[in-house]
Scaffold this motif. Structure first.
Motif, PDB file in Angstrom:
ATOM      1  N   GLN A 196       9.049  70.796  61.788  1.00 43.80           N
ATOM      2  CA  GLN A 196       9.687  70.800  63.154  1.00 43.80           C
ATOM      3  C   GLN A 196       9.514  72.103  64.156  1.00 43.80           C
ATOM      4  O   GLN A 196       9.289  73.091  63.264  1.00 43.80           O
ATOM      5  N   GLU A 226      10.847  75.343  65.812  1.00 39.78           N
ATOM      6  CA  GLU A 226      12.163  76.134  65.962  1.00 39.78           C
ATOM      7  C   GLU A 226      12.157  76.811  67.253  1.00 39.78           C
ATOM      8  O   GLU A 226      11.503  77.684  67.073  1.00 39.78           O
ATOM      9  N   TYR A 227      12.675  76.279  68.084  1.00 40.50           N
ATOM     10  CA  TYR A 227      12.564  76.412  69.490  1.00 40.50           C
ATOM     11  C   TYR A 227      13.559  77.993  69.884  1.00 40.50           C
ATOM     12  O   TYR A 227      13.293  78.743  70.658  1.00 40.50           O
ATOM     13  N   ASN A 232      17.677  78.308  64.256  1.00 39.69           N
ATOM     14  CA  ASN A 232      18.357  77.166  63.833  1.00 39.69           C
ATOM     15  C   ASN A 232      18.402  76.093  64.603  1.00 39.69           C
ATOM     16  O   ASN A 232      19.223  74.956  64.380  1.00 39.69           O
ATOM     17  N   LYS A 233      17.453  75.963  65.531  1.00 40.35           N
ATOM     18  CA  LYS A 233      17.298  74.494  66.331  1.00 40.35           C
ATOM     19  C   LYS A 233      16.091  74.178  66.489  1.00 40.35           C
ATOM     20  O   LYS A 233      15.067  74.790  66.859  1.00 40.35           O
ATOM     21  N   LYS A 234      16.159  72.758  66.020  1.00 42.20           N
ATOM     22  CA  LYS A 234      14.840  72.404  65.812  1.00 42.20           C
ATOM     23  C   LYS A 234      14.529  71.243  66.657  1.00 42.20           C
ATOM     24  O   LYS A 234      15.316  70.500  67.412  1.00 42.20           O
ATOM     25  N   SER A 292      18.788  67.627  63.079  1.00 40.55           N
ATOM     26  CA  SER A 292      18.002  67.536  64.111  1.00 40.55           C
ATOM     27  C   SER A 292      17.226  66.297  64.382  1.00 40.55           C
ATOM     28  O   SER A 292      16.617  65.971  65.321  1.00 40.55           O
TER      29      SER A 292
END
Length: 583
Positions: A315, A317-318, A321-323, A396
């Protein structure tokens, strides 16, 4: 009318959730507009409108609603439910805007053929006071004009099929205008709003003009001919057939049918038949099966050489730790940047199917589903089966649990390909597609990427944090413009966008990622063109295989009929007949 045959022909092909007559009513509305506009000059004034009293004008839309209104009770029956009548009310408003010069018709040529599409005309001057209520609809055109190239019928369908359609609000605006002009008043009967007549002059003048044309042979102006066509169109589809009888008595109607009205009916019937032919040609393209084939091909391309693991490593990772999942990224491309609208999320089966495919691909890449080769009906198929369901989904991807639960529940009894799974989910009687797309949007809301809002009575999802969408589009640009090697995430999104644009009216997916010049550059550079051609070639091959299988099945069925003593059918006759059906 001969439309009954057309209605039967298209009844099985209209989208789930649409009235059996909606496709016909949208087309008839467009035909009425076309017939009415033929040879009519647009102007910025309300000169075409009916002056029912000195300096008091009535629009076509208002006159249509007055015919719709029950003279005795004031009820406008079906104004919130009868999509056939709603479609023609929208057409009346659009016709008013075209005659006022606020909208105009232009020829747009795509890869296949020329289309007559609706565009914004004069937006500099205000609407005449008699037509002020039309600003509500005109604002929608102003907002969408830069990205939509739709015919009148497709505009009507788009408005009717929106989630929380603005149609109710538009009809409300018409009735409020009639109240403001003192023509009707607002009342209540059995808990329902009714609109009894206050000043009968407007309705009386409208019906008098219709009678003069149909019974006295007077030449019809655009106002009157539009209302006659609209009344006939509604009566051809509604069970009560009460529009023309609201204008003429039973004897007058019979007299008119033997003369002038017959000509109007024949013209409308002829145009309706033309539409049925055009619509059947569109249906023959079989957009939903095509969508399912394309999704299967994208899944195959995406999974080729991809690493399947129970983690969300694939995925985007923008931020730290955020996908972002493929399904969420696809919805962000689908979302209109300016309005937050996700147009067609509850009605466009082709685009819904791609959203479902993105969810399935997420589950495949997470190892929760897997592809197995199974021999079925004498051939090998790549079918979906349940993979690792012992561990919970990554945070996520938690929204995917809804779809995974469906697959787990159905899996022991199903051996379906990706495309068959998608088609099964999208066309099911109680299709879970709306729920699934709702889960994706709620996940985006939870992650703070979008927020819930409302515009024109419709649910919208404006961007709250643009980072995720920005990163997604940046990766797509890097691949298509800078030659960066794509990962599975970017590859799938590019192919999904190409697939969506190949089936949607607005072709807005790739243009949501690249500017017009960038798309041209990406095609000339070869990368985008190469990916488009690969997906087209794969779809053509899959379509041929599908066709061959159905013809083979037809031969077997015909052979079985011969064995049962139904008759002897030569093989070449079977080939011809089945091939004819396949067309």
């Amino acid at each position: 009318m001969a439309l009954e045959l057309g209605e039967l022909a298209i009844a099985g092909a209209v989208h789930v959730g649409f009235s059996k007559y909606l496709q016909v009513s949208c087309s008839l509305s467009a035909k009425v507009a076309g017939l009415s506009l033929d040879g009519t000059a647009a102007s910025a004034s309300d000169a075409y409108q009916l002056e029912y009293a000195p300096s008091k004008k009535l629009t076509i839309a208002e006159a249509f609603v007055l015919i719709w209104q029950n003279d005795k009770t004031g009820d406008i029956d079906g104004r919130k439910a009868a999509k056939e009548c709603q479609a023609i009310a929208i057409a009346a408003c659009m016709l008013d805007l075209v005659l006022l010069g606020k909208l105009k018709m232009e020829i747009y040529k795509d890869e296949e053929k020329e289309h007559e599409v609706v565009c914004v005309g004069d937006a500099s001057s205000p609407l005449p006071e008699s037509s002020a209520f039309l600003q509500f609809l005109f604002d929608m055109f102003l907002e969408k004009d830069h990205q939509m190239r739709l015919s009148i019928s497709k505009w009507i369908m788009t408005l009717l099929s929106q989630d929380e359609s603005p149609t109710d609000e538009l009809i409300k605006k018409i009735t409020e205008s009639l109240i403001k002009k003192g023509i009707v008043t607002k009342g209540s009967s059995w808990g329902f709003s009714v609109f009894p007549t206050e000043d009968p002059a407007a309705e009386g003048k409208t019906k008098e003009k219709i009678k003069s044309v149909l019974l006295k042979g007077e030449e019809a102006d655009v106002f009157t001919s539009s209302l006659i066509y609209m009344s006939l169109a509604v009566d051809s589809m509604s069970a009560s057939s009460c529009f023309m009888p609201a204008c003429l008595s039973k004897d007058e109607l019979q007299e008119a049918k033997e003369g002038r009205l017959k000509q109007y009916m024949e013209q409308l019937e002829k145009d309706g038949d033309i539409f049925v032919e055009e619509f059947e040609a569109d249906v023959s393209k079989k957009l939903l099966p095509k969508a399912c084939r394309l999704c299967t091909n994208v899944a195959g391309i995406g999974l080729a050489g991809a690493t399947v693991s129970p983690s969300d490593a694939y995925q985007l990772e923008y931020v730290l730790n955020k996908k972002l999942t493929l399904a969420e990224a696809f919805i962000l491309i689908w979302q209109d940047d300016e309005t937050g609208n996700i147009d067609g999320r509850k009605s466009s089966q082709e685009i819904q199917s791609i959203a479902v495919a993105a969810c399935m691909l997420d589950l495949l890449l997470l190892g929760r589903l897997k592809i197995e080769t199974r021999t079925q009906y004498g051939r090998e198929d790549q079918v979906v089966s349940v993979g690792d369901v012992s561990s919970p989904l990554p945070e996520s991807s938690a929204f995917l649990q809804v779809l995974l639960d469906m697959c787990v529940k159905r899996s022991p009894d199903a051996a379906l390909t990706v495309g068959q799974w998608i088609e099964t989910l999208v066309i099911a009687k109680d299709s879970p597609t709306d729920t699934l797309i709702k889960q994706i949007t709620e996940s985006l809301v939870t992650k703070g990427i979008v927020k819930k809002g409302s515009k024109w009575g419709s649910r919208v999802f404006p961007t709250e944090d643009p980072t995720a969408e920005g990163k997604t589009k940046e990766k797509i640009k890097d691949v298509l413009l800078k030659g960066v090697e794509p990962d599975v995430f970017t590859t799938c999104l590019i192919y999904f966008s190409i697939a969506a644009d190949s089936m949607s009216w607005s072709k807005s997916f790739m243009p949501a990622c690249l500017s017009k010049d960038e798309i041209k550059q990406a095609r000339e550079g070869g990368r985008l063109k190469e990916m488009e051609e690969e997906l087209t070639a794969q779809d053509a091959a899959a379509a041929e295989e599908e066709k061959a299988l159905r013809i083979a099945a037809g031969k077997k069925a015909a052979g079985a009929a011969v064995c049962l003593g139904v008759g002897i059918v030569a093989e070449e006759v079977i080939d011809k007949e089945v091939a004819g059906i396949m067309k």
